[in-house]
Design an enzyme around this catalytic site. Structure first.
Site, mmCIF file in Angstrom:
data_model
loop_
_atom_site.group_PDB
_atom_site.id
_atom_site.type_symbol
_atom_site.label_atom_id
_atom_site.label_comp_id
_atom_site.label_asym_id
_atom_site.label_seq_id
_atom_site.Cartn_x
_atom_site.Cartn_y
_atom_site.Cartn_z
ATOM 1 N N ARG A 252 -4.622 11.277 -3.812
ATOM 2 C CA ARG A 252 -3.200 11.151 -4.128
ATOM 3 C C ARG A 252 -3.056 10.441 -5.461
ATOM 4 O O ARG A 252 -3.081 9.221 -5.532
ATOM 5 C CB ARG A 252 -2.456 10.395 -3.020
ATOM 6 C CG ARG A 252 -0.947 10.686 -3.021
ATOM 7 C CD ARG A 252 -0.174 9.671 -2.208
ATOM 8 N NE ARG A 252 -0.184 8.390 -2.885
ATOM 9 C CZ ARG A 252 -0.237 7.200 -2.280
ATOM 10 N NH1 ARG A 252 -0.280 7.119 -0.964
ATOM 11 N NH2 ARG A 252 -0.258 6.068 -2.984
ATOM 12 N N HIS A 256 2.935 7.111 -3.393
ATOM 13 C CA HIS A 256 3.357 7.817 -2.175
ATOM 14 C C HIS A 256 4.730 8.462 -2.359
ATOM 15 O O HIS A 256 4.985 9.581 -1.943
ATOM 16 C CB HIS A 256 3.408 6.833 -1.003
ATOM 17 C CG HIS A 256 4.035 7.404 0.220
ATOM 18 N ND1 HIS A 256 3.400 8.348 0.996
ATOM 19 C CD2 HIS A 256 5.264 7.194 0.793
ATOM 20 C CE1 HIS A 256 4.208 8.689 2.005
ATOM 21 N NE2 HIS A 256 5.330 8.003 1.901
ATOM 22 N N TYR A 265 -1.920 -2.093 -3.817
ATOM 23 C CA TYR A 265 -2.869 -1.955 -2.705
ATOM 24 C C TYR A 265 -4.111 -1.134 -3.039
ATOM 25 O O TYR A 265 -4.966 -0.943 -2.196
ATOM 26 C CB TYR A 265 -2.174 -1.386 -1.462
ATOM 27 C CG TYR A 265 -1.480 -0.051 -1.657
ATOM 28 C CD1 TYR A 265 -2.197 1.143 -1.691
ATOM 29 C CD2 TYR A 265 -0.099 0.006 -1.826
ATOM 30 C CE1 TYR A 265 -1.562 2.360 -1.871
ATOM 31 C CE2 TYR A 265 0.550 1.225 -2.014
ATOM 32 C CZ TYR A 265 -0.184 2.397 -2.033
ATOM 33 O OH TYR A 265 0.448 3.597 -2.222
HETATM 34 C C1 LIG Z 1 6.020 9.693 13.186
HETATM 35 C C2 LIG Z 1 6.054 8.941 11.887
HETATM 36 N N1 LIG Z 1 5.460 7.742 11.796
HETATM 37 C C3 LIG Z 1 5.479 7.064 10.631
HETATM 38 C C4 LIG Z 1 6.118 7.594 9.530
HETATM 39 C C5 LIG Z 1 6.136 6.813 8.232
HETATM 40 N N2 LIG Z 1 5.298 7.520 7.230
HETATM 41 C C6 LIG Z 1 5.828 8.270 6.261
HETATM 42 S S1 LIG Z 1 4.676 8.947 5.269
HETATM 43 C C7 LIG Z 1 3.409 8.211 6.122
HETATM 44 C C8 LIG Z 1 1.971 8.401 5.701
HETATM 45 C C9 LIG Z 1 1.451 9.767 5.973
HETATM 46 O O1 LIG Z 1 0.221 9.944 5.340
HETATM 47 P P1 LIG Z 1 -0.516 11.328 5.293
HETATM 48 O O2 LIG Z 1 -0.394 11.997 6.627
HETATM 49 O O3 LIG Z 1 -1.865 11.092 4.768
HETATM 50 O O4 LIG Z 1 0.355 12.218 4.285
HETATM 51 P P2 LIG Z 1 0.606 11.979 2.720
HETATM 52 O O5 LIG Z 1 1.802 11.082 2.603
HETATM 53 O O6 LIG Z 1 -0.618 11.390 2.130
HETATM 54 O O7 LIG Z 1 0.914 13.341 2.195
HETATM 55 C C10 LIG Z 1 3.922 7.434 7.161
HETATM 56 C C11 LIG Z 1 3.104 6.638 8.095
HETATM 57 C C12 LIG Z 1 6.752 8.849 9.673
HETATM 58 N N3 LIG Z 1 7.380 9.449 8.658
HETATM 59 N N4 LIG Z 1 6.702 9.510 10.854
#
Ligand SMILES: Cc1ncc(C[n+]2csc(CCOP(=O)(O)OP(=O)(O)O)c2C)c(N)n1
Ligand SMILES: [Mg+2]
Length: 372
Positions: A252, A256, A265
């Protein structure tokens, strides 16, 4: 568990290009390039719009365009695709107006900020992590029951593999041999959680063996490799052999989202080492080496994307902000029940109260994470 990473595009010097996979002609490669540029242009503009306060928040996908365009290009138009927030603008490659996606990020509900999934065979932008995976399986399984040659593909992140929905979806798809492609974009971060704190598996792809389905690793910054892995998985799916888990290994590069500051971090010198591997640059070099892209053609493709995106921004900004009722409309086909009317009235009174309150300066936020 060692597993080879499929890579087609070399680096123009010591790493040679692999042959273009069968099924991708010169026209296809140029169209795939056009898609990459369109996605990149949309994304860069979105960040600028957010910085200018013209949209509310935004989940940046800079660098991950190849996982999106490559996988989508392998699909038939009749296949269903299910994006997460990270693939938020994938619909524009299937006829969704980019203005609709910008309006979504501006917080506009109703018809201004949403598309009808059925019109584009593209699921809604999914913010809850992994909840769209069982949906993708359901659509594919239903198609199989009907005897339609329709497959589905869902994108999700490395973090999503810690969710129950991921495991339930893979289990169900494998038991019922649903024609689904699980496309995991392993960008090694889930907001501030690094890969090694997410899972003890050495690779995401190896998780497939627990469900007795193939797991494939591919260079996520290589759009042609993403196409190849997805095409092979779809061929299997259509042949009745069931689902595949693809791990697109990348990084990434961006924060985010627009509310995140990754310097807090992670070591950003690592990010800078990954940056030159991003797909647009690599695909440009690849197509030049193949002799199917020159500077004029590249400039024309970029200009076309810029023009479309500029027009979309203009269109989005011409929309009138919808009223609070969009939160409730469309939940029931039969209209708004009285319980919703009460909620709507409460919201309107909050809005009325807000109007008389002086609007102060926006406080600088120390909050990190930038949850979308
Ligand atoms: C069910 C749920 N739990 C927590 C969140 C908060 N959240 C938003 S993005 C994220 C990280 C997701 O990471 P990843 O699956 O690696 O996807 P990326 O953002 O790297 O594309 C989290 C925990 C959410 N949106 N939905
Ligand atoms: Mg991630």
């Amino acid at each position: 568990m060692a597993m080879e990473i499929i890579r087609i595009i070399g680096n123009g010097s010591e790493v040679p290009d692999a042959p273009v996979p069968e099924g991708l002609g010169g026209k296809d490669l140029l169209e795939l390039y056009r898609w990459l540029i369109l996605l990149r242009t949309f994304d860069e503009r979105a960040v600028a719009l957010q910085r200018q306060g013209r949209i509310g928040t935004y989940a940046i996908y800079w660098g991950e365009e190849g996982t999106q365009a490559g996988a989508l290009y392998a699909c038939e138009e009749t296949d269903w695709v299910f994006p997460s927030y990270r693939q938020n603008s994938i619909g524009i490659l299937r006829g969704v107006n980019p203005a609709t996606i910008y309006a979504w990020w501006r917080g506009y509900g109703g018809k201004l900020g949403f598309y009808n999934p059925r019109d584009h065979r593209t699921g809604p932008i999914c913010v809850p992590i992994a909840t769209h995976l069982p949906h993708a399986v359901g659509v594919a399984w239903a198609a199989k029951q009907r005897g339609d040659s329709v497959a589905s593909l869902a994108w999700f992140g490395d973090g999503a593999t810690s969710e129950g929905d991921f495991h339930e979806a893979l289990n169900f798809a494998s038991v019922w041999k649903a024609p689904t492609v699980f496309f995991c974009v392993n960008n090694q971060w889930a907001i501030s959680t690094p890969y090694h704190k997410q899972t003890a598996s050495q690779t995401i792809a190896e998780k497939a063996s627990g469900y007795n389905m193939p797991g494939v690793r591919v260079d996520g910054f290589d759009p042609v490799a993403c196409w190849k892995a997805t095409r092979d998985a779809l061929d299997r799916a259509r042949a009745g052999e069931g689902p595949t888990l693809i791990e697109a290994y990348c990084y990434r590069i961006a924060p985010h989202g627009t509310a995140d500051d990754p310097r807090l971090y992670r070591d950003e010198s690592v990010t800078e080492r990954w940056r030159p591997l991003e797909p647009v640059n690599r695909m440009t070099g690849f197509l030049q080496r193949l002799g199917i892209l020159d500077e004029d053609k590249e400039a024309a493709i970029r200009a076309e994307a810029k023009e479309l995106i500029a027009a979309s921004v203009k269109e989005m900004e011409s929309y009138t902000q919808p009223g609070q009722e969009v939160l409730f409309d469309g939940v029931y086909a039969s209209g708004r029940p009285w319980t919703f009317d009460e909620g709507l009235e409460e919201l309107r009174s909050v809005e009325r109260a807000a109007e008389v309150r002086p609007v102060g300066p926006v406080p600088a936020s120390s909050e990190q994470g930038g949850d979308v």
